[in-house]
Design a protein around this motif. Structure first.
Motif, short mmCIF file in Angstrom:
data_model
loop_
_atom_site.label_atom_id
_atom_site.label_comp_id
_atom_site.label_asym_id
_atom_site.label_seq_id
_atom_site.Cartn_x
_atom_site.Cartn_y
_atom_site.Cartn_z
N ALA A 74 0.86 -1.18 0.00
CA ALA A 74 0.00 0.00 0.00
C ALA A 74 0.90 1.23 0.00
CB ALA A 74 -0.92 0.02 1.21
N GLY A 75 0.43 2.30 -0.64
CA GLY A 75 1.26 3.48 -0.72
C GLY A 75 0.48 4.75 -0.99
N THR A 76 1.21 5.86 -0.86
CA THR A 76 0.62 7.18 -1.04
C THR A 76 1.18 7.87 -2.27
OG1 THR A 76 2.32 8.14 0.37
CG2 THR A 76 0.27 7.50 1.44
N PHE A 77 0.42 8.84 -2.75
CA PHE A 77 0.93 9.80 -3.72
C PHE A 77 1.21 11.10 -2.94
CE2 PHE A 77 -1.10 6.71 -6.49
CZ PHE A 77 -0.20 6.63 -7.54
N ASP A 78 0.44 12.14 -3.20
CA ASP A 78 0.73 13.43 -2.57
C ASP A 78 0.06 13.61 -1.21
OD1 ASP A 78 2.28 14.19 -4.72
OD2 ASP A 78 0.58 15.08 -5.79
N THR A 79 -0.95 12.76 -0.92
CA THR A 79 -1.69 12.93 0.33
C THR A 79 -1.46 11.74 1.26
OG1 THR A 79 -3.42 14.11 -0.88
CG2 THR A 79 -3.98 13.32 1.32
N PRO A 80 -0.95 11.98 2.45
CA PRO A 80 -0.73 10.86 3.38
C PRO A 80 -2.05 10.38 3.99
CG PRO A 80 -0.16 12.94 4.42
CD PRO A 80 -0.50 13.27 2.99
N GLY A 81 -1.96 9.32 4.77
CA GLY A 81 -3.13 8.81 5.45
C GLY A 81 -3.82 7.67 4.74
N VAL A 82 -3.14 7.03 3.79
CA VAL A 82 -3.73 5.87 3.12
C VAL A 82 -3.83 4.72 4.12
CG1 VAL A 82 -3.29 4.09 1.38
CG2 VAL A 82 -2.95 6.51 0.83
N ASP A 83 -5.03 4.21 4.32
CA ASP A 83 -5.29 3.21 5.34
C ASP A 83 -6.02 2.04 4.67
OD1 ASP A 83 -5.61 1.87 7.71
OD2 ASP A 83 -6.71 3.47 8.72
N ILE A 84 -5.33 0.92 4.52
CA ILE A 84 -5.81 -0.21 3.72
C ILE A 84 -5.87 -1.47 4.57
CG2 ILE A 84 -5.43 -1.58 1.63
CD1 ILE A 84 -5.99 1.41 1.13
N ILE A 85 -6.90 -2.29 4.34
CA ILE A 85 -7.03 -3.58 5.01
C ILE A 85 -6.99 -4.69 3.96
CG2 ILE A 85 -9.54 -3.65 4.98
CD1 ILE A 85 -7.44 -4.66 8.01
N PHE A 86 -6.29 -5.78 4.29
CA PHE A 86 -6.19 -6.95 3.40
C PHE A 86 -6.73 -8.17 4.15
CE2 PHE A 86 -2.82 -4.07 2.08
CZ PHE A 86 -2.84 -4.12 0.69
N ASP A 87 -7.27 -9.11 3.38
CA ASP A 87 -7.75 -10.36 4.00
C ASP A 87 -7.74 -11.47 2.95
OD1 ASP A 87 -8.64 -12.06 5.93
OD2 ASP A 87 -10.59 -11.13 6.21
N ASN A 88 -7.75 -12.71 3.47
CA ASN A 88 -7.84 -13.90 2.62
C ASN A 88 -6.74 -13.95 1.57
OD1 ASN A 88 -10.30 -14.66 3.93
ND2 ASN A 88 -11.37 -13.14 2.71
N PHE A 89 -5.51 -13.80 2.03
CA PHE A 89 -4.36 -13.89 1.14
C PHE A 89 -4.08 -15.36 0.85
CE2 PHE A 89 0.19 -14.23 0.29
CZ PHE A 89 0.41 -13.17 -0.57
N VAL A 90 -3.90 -15.70 -0.41
CA VAL A 90 -3.66 -17.09 -0.77
C VAL A 90 -2.67 -17.17 -1.92
CG1 VAL A 90 -5.66 -17.19 -2.31
CG2 VAL A 90 -4.74 -19.31 -1.33
N VAL A 91 -1.79 -18.18 -1.84
CA VAL A 91 -0.84 -18.47 -2.91
C VAL A 91 -1.17 -19.85 -3.45
CG1 VAL A 91 1.58 -18.73 -3.54
CG2 VAL A 91 0.93 -17.14 -1.70
N LEU A 92 -1.45 -19.92 -4.73
CA LEU A 92 -1.85 -21.17 -5.37
C LEU A 92 -0.81 -21.61 -6.40
CD1 LEU A 92 -5.56 -20.22 -6.09
CD2 LEU A 92 -4.77 -21.69 -4.24
N GLN A 93 -0.71 -22.91 -6.59
CA GLN A 93 0.07 -23.43 -7.70
C GLN A 93 -0.69 -23.15 -9.00
OE1 GLN A 93 3.07 -24.83 -7.61
NE2 GLN A 93 3.19 -25.34 -9.79
N PRO A 94 -0.08 -22.42 -9.94
CA PRO A 94 -0.82 -22.09 -11.18
C PRO A 94 -1.00 -23.30 -12.09
CG PRO A 94 1.42 -21.28 -11.30
CD PRO A 94 1.26 -21.80 -9.90
#
Length: 216
Positions: A196-216
């Motif tokens: 997650a990242g910002t451009f010119d305005t700070p305060g970027v607040d991000i939530i992630f869930d259900n991260f999965v790595v699969l064999q393609p």
């Protein structure tokens, strides 16, 4: 926001923050069938290996059954990885904005080697980009600037991101629709993660869930 300027100039000097330590080899066996889960995390346990950080520039930590990245500085990326090592993978995650500007960066990374990685990002105002961060510079590949897509849910809505890193072909999907694909031979293997990242305005607040790595 001038996204061209961002990728050609600003990120050259971008201050980046992450935690990295030598990964535990976890190469998939050749016999692993497509769709096999290689790694997954619903962030219900705070001991599953992701970065836990709190300082003036932001936060990366488990939060409420998800994984939260808050970036309080301008022009900055935070990313976190589970300390793994893969070659070909299919990554997926659910993500949403908790607060902050819609001009932000939210995404996945693969083949992180401690300094370089491929990235697949969206913004909460409906843009996407994919490329490589290499030798301190972020470069879009297959596109000259971030592009808009109706597949991206804007504002506070949840998006499902998927990145396929297979051989020299890197493909990005948003909510089930392919939005970008490029070919590149620079990075062959490495860790996976979320950004997650910002451009010119700070305060970027991000939530992630259900991260999965699969064999393609």
């Amino acid at each position: 926001m001038n996204r061209i300027l961002f990728f050609l100039l600003v990120l050259i000097a971008l201050s980046l923050a992450c935690a990295y330590s030598p990964a535990t080899p976890a190469m998939p066996a050749p016999s692993v069938s497509s769709g096999t889960v290689l790694f997954q995390d619903d962030f219900s346990r705070s001991s599953s290996g992701w970065t836990r950080m709190l300082n003036a520039e932001g936060v990366m930590d488990y939060d409420g059954g998800g994984y939260r990245i808050l970036v309080n500085s301008q022009q900055m990326n935070f990313w976190s990885t589970p300390q793994k090592d893969f070659t070909d993978v299919r990554l997926e995650v659910d993500t949403g904005k908790l607060a902050g500007p819609d001009e932000n960066r939210i995404g996945l990374i693969c083949r992180f080697n401690g300094s370089d990685y491929y990235f697949f990002i969206i913004s909460s105002d409906g843009f996407y980009g994919a490329g490589i961060f290499f030798s301190g510079q972020a470069l879009l590949l297959g596109q000259s600037e971030m592009q808009s897509s109706e597949s991206i849910h804007k504002g506070l809505a949840v998006n499902h991101l998927r990145a396929d890193c297979i051989g020299n072909t890197l493909t990005f999907y948003v909510n089930g629709f392919q939005v970008a694909q490029f070919r590149n031979d620079v990075l062959a293997s490495g860790d996976v993660g979320m950004l997650a990242g910002t451009f010119d305005t700070p305060g970027v607040d991000i939530i992630f869930d259900n991260f999965v790595v699969l064999q393609p």
